[in-house]
Structure formats: structure tokens, C-alpha cells
Design an enzyme around this catalytic site. Structure first.
Site, mmCIF file in Angstrom:
data_model
loop_
_atom_site.group_PDB
_atom_site.id
_atom_site.type_symbol
_atom_site.label_atom_id
_atom_site.label_comp_id
_atom_site.label_asym_id
_atom_site.label_seq_id
_atom_site.Cartn_x
_atom_site.Cartn_y
_atom_site.Cartn_z
ATOM 1 N N LYS A 167 0.743 -1.391 -0.057
ATOM 2 C CA LYS A 167 -0.053 0.137 -0.305
ATOM 3 C C LYS A 167 1.070 1.416 0.479
ATOM 4 O O LYS A 167 1.674 0.802 0.819
ATOM 5 C CB LYS A 167 -0.889 0.025 1.302
ATOM 6 C CG LYS A 167 -1.300 1.037 1.042
ATOM 7 C CD LYS A 167 -2.784 1.821 2.324
ATOM 8 C CE LYS A 167 -3.100 3.128 2.760
ATOM 9 N NZ LYS A 167 -3.421 3.539 3.825
ATOM 10 N N GLY A 228 -7.916 9.445 10.746
ATOM 11 C CA GLY A 228 -7.733 9.375 11.637
ATOM 12 C C GLY A 228 -9.151 10.852 12.331
ATOM 13 O O GLY A 228 -9.196 10.619 13.796
ATOM 14 N N ALA A 254 -9.569 5.827 4.968
ATOM 15 C CA ALA A 254 -8.989 7.255 5.989
ATOM 16 C C ALA A 254 -10.187 8.124 6.170
ATOM 17 O O ALA A 254 -11.589 8.132 5.568
ATOM 18 C CB ALA A 254 -8.092 8.019 5.333
ATOM 19 N N GLY A 255 -10.806 8.161 7.430
ATOM 20 C CA GLY A 255 -11.668 9.250 8.120
ATOM 21 C C GLY A 255 -13.314 8.396 8.435
ATOM 22 O O GLY A 255 -14.101 8.821 8.643
ATOM 23 N N ASN A 276 -8.377 2.067 10.783
ATOM 24 C CA ASN A 276 -7.025 1.804 12.088
ATOM 25 C C ASN A 276 -8.497 2.311 12.972
ATOM 26 O O ASN A 276 -8.527 2.098 13.875
ATOM 27 C CB ASN A 276 -6.147 1.789 11.713
ATOM 28 C CG ASN A 276 -5.076 1.515 11.993
ATOM 29 O OD1 ASN A 276 -4.053 1.800 12.682
ATOM 30 N ND2 ASN A 276 -5.663 1.162 13.767
ATOM 31 N N THR A 277 -8.054 3.987 13.201
ATOM 32 C CA THR A 277 -8.307 4.732 13.918
ATOM 33 C C THR A 277 -9.634 4.294 15.171
ATOM 34 O O THR A 277 -10.568 4.262 15.609
ATOM 35 C CB THR A 277 -8.358 5.965 13.657
ATOM 36 O OG1 THR A 277 -6.891 5.867 13.156
ATOM 37 C CG2 THR A 277 -8.048 6.676 14.948
#
EC number: 2.8.1.10
Length: 324
Positions: A167, A228, A254-255, A276-277
């Protein structure tokens, strides 16, 4: 070595026996039948019969009537059943990381490349808890701000683990972590020439996405919002346009902040979501991982089912004939 298995081309590092091939695929040899180049391979010969470059194999098993409705997706010739990809950072410890990944049902996990702690080389590492034999590791370039640093990082990752599927993310600044697209394009070109299969983090720009596909990237990963941030998908229209524009898999990256964000990404037609977050910083990461798994499945089913058309007027659910 290239094989065609059940109609799909797959790559392997070297020739092997049928028994070894089934083991690498995670298939129980006792429960299947194998045909090699139109000839049935007896079960008693699995350990002796070799498969070679160009062979065509059919691997079949009994099912309970009807067709298998498994909804898998394929990237770089590899097929996965889970459309949820998860990161491995930001957890309180490696044990929680492993439990959350297990609860999510993910098969692909992203891993960052960092220097070994030479002052304490015996310190536990991620691979002590999350096995690359169980999951597909996806090395990324988190923390890289130039094409050169990204290429160098992924070359080291390939040397460490032998991974070609990677990635790429080249960040613009520390405040937004927004993708630096000129550097991303430069890095993607270099990596593809070097034999990497590149899944690429990018802006939600359909033109840039098409350029990356044309260069040879195997998956396009537009951001839903800032890394994040948990703001969800801010531009669903452009995500949909990207999905309609390119043929390779599109995964929102993301987001995502909660389960409804993941479901929306799938309802837009995306092939998957990387997060992830949203899991790691939830009050209960293990429970949130399960929620995300279900949200991905629900959003995908909703997309396949097809939503009802939107209307600007009412339409009664009950029949109007026969009213008292």
C-alpha cells in the site's frame, strides 16, 4: 509459476505438489477433488503429482444444493472473503491488536515498516501476535512524505517479508496527512517498474484515480476524509464517480469513524474499506471491530439488493382499495 485455478490466474513462487498447493491455499485435501489439465488426480497421488507453470486445475467440493453465494473480491489475482481491511496501529498493546483483528474478520492487515529497536532487540514485535501465515500483510508507507522515501521503505519491506503487494501512501503535510499526488504518481511509477503490486492511497479525484489505474496500480484507495479524523465520507459523489470510472477495486481509505460510515462506503459500490483509528480508538475496540464487520456486510448486501428510488412525494404502503 503461473497456474489457472478454478478459472482464475494465480502466481506462486515455485513448482510444488498438489498436496503442497492445497496446503498453501488452505484447502483440506480430504474434502475436495482435483483435476489437472483435464485429468483427475487420485487422492493417493496428491503428494507425488507436481503442478507446473501453465497448468490448469479445477478444485471442487460438495455443497448443499444451489450455488455458493460467497461474495469475495479479488485484488492482484488474490481472492479474499472479507471486504474489511484493518490497520495495526494505535492499540494499547499487541494483544488487543490481535483480538480486534480476529473480531473484525479481516484477512488483510496493513503494517508499517519501522527500524528495529537495537537497544532492546528482544522486545515483542507485531508478528509475535499477528501471524503473516494467517493474515495477508500489506506493508505501507505511513509517515513517508516523498516518493523516494516511499520506494525505499517498500523495497526494505519486500526484503524483510517477500511481499510484492503493498500500500503506497505519500503524505503532503503533518496537519492534514492529505495525499501528495505528484509524489504519489512518481512513487507508483517507480514501484510498478520494480515489480510491486501497488494499492494506492489517493485524493478523491476521479481524474487522478484513472491516471493511477492506467499506470498499473491494482487498487485505488481514495480517502473518505482526513486520516484519523472520524469525519466519515465527506464527498460520496466523487467516490461513486471513481468507482464508475476505474475497473480495478476501489476501497475507501481513511476517515471512517463508525459503522454507518463503513456501510455507506459499501452502499456506494466500493469493493472494500480500510480502517484503523475507528476501531483502535473506540471505547471498546473488540466490539467495534465486530460492528464494522457487520456494517461492511450490511452495506454490501444493500448495494447488491439495490435501494428503492428516492421520491419527492408520499407513496402509501397499504393498498387504498377496500377502504371502509
Amino acid at each position: 509459476m503461473k497456474l489457472v485455478i478454478n478459472g482464475e490466474e494465480r502466481n506462486f513462487s515455485a513448482s510444488m505438489t498438489v498436496e503442497a498447493l492445497l496446503g498453501e491455499l488452505g484447502v483440506d485435501s480430504r474434502k475436495v477433488a482435483v483435476e489437472r489439465n483435464l485429468e483427475i488426480v487420485p487422492k493417493s497421488s496428491y503428494a507425488q503429482v507436481a503442478v507446473n507453470d501453465g497448468d490448469k486445475l479445477e478444485i471442487v467440493a460438495f455443497i448443499g444444493g444451489g450455488s455458493d453465494q460467497a461474495d469475495s473480491f479479488t485484488v492482484a489475482g488474490k481472492t479474499f472473503n472479507s471486504r474489511l481491511l484493518v490497520g495495526t496501529g494505535k492499540y494499547k498493546d499487541f494483544e488487543e491488536t490481535a483480538l480486534a483483528i480476529e473480531a473484525s474478520g479481516a484477512e488483510i492487515v496493513t503494517v508499517a515498516v519501522r527500524r528495529v529497536n537495537l537497544s532492546d532487540p528482544s522486545k515483542p514485535m507485531l508478528v509475535d501476535y499477528v501471524s503473516p501465515k494467517k493474515y495477508t500483510f500489506l506493508p505501507n508507507t505511513a509517515g513517508c512524505y516523498t516518493a523516494d522515501d516511499s520506494v525505499r521503505t517498500l523495497r526494505l519491506a519486500r526484503e524483510a517479508g517477500g511481499w510484492n503487494l503493498v500500500k503506497l501512501e505519500v503524505l503532503g503535510d503533518q496537519t492534514t496527512l492529505y495525499p501528495n499526488m505528484p509524489e504519489t504518481l512518481k512513487a507508483a511509477e517507480a514501484l510498478i517498474k520494480d515489480g510491486f503490486e501497488v494499492m494506492v492511497y489517493c485524493s478523491d479525484d476521479p481524474i487522478q484515480a484513472k491516471m493511477l489505474e492506467d499506470m498499473g496500480c491494482v487498487a485505488i484507495m481514495p480517502l473518505g476524509s482526513l486520516i484519523g479524523s472520524g469525519l466519515g465520507i465527506l464527498n460520496p459523489t466523487t467516490i461513486r464517480i471513481i468507482k464508475d470510472t476505474v475497473k480495478v477495486p476501489v476501497l475507501v481509505d481513511a476517515g471512517v469513524g463508525t459503522a454507518s460510515d463503513a456501510a455507506l462506503a459499501m452502499e456506494l459500490g466500493c469493493d472494500g474499506v480500510l480502517m484503523n483509528t475507528a476501531i483502535a480508538h473506540a471505547k471498546d475496540p473488540i466490539r467495534m471491530a465486530r460492528a464494522m464487520k457487520l456494517a461492511i456486510e450490511a452495506g454490501r448486501l444493500s448495494y447488491l439488493a439495490g435501494r428503492m428510488p428516492k421520491k419527492s412525494y408520499a407513496d402509501p404502503s397499504s393498498p387504498t382499495s377496500g377502504l371502509i
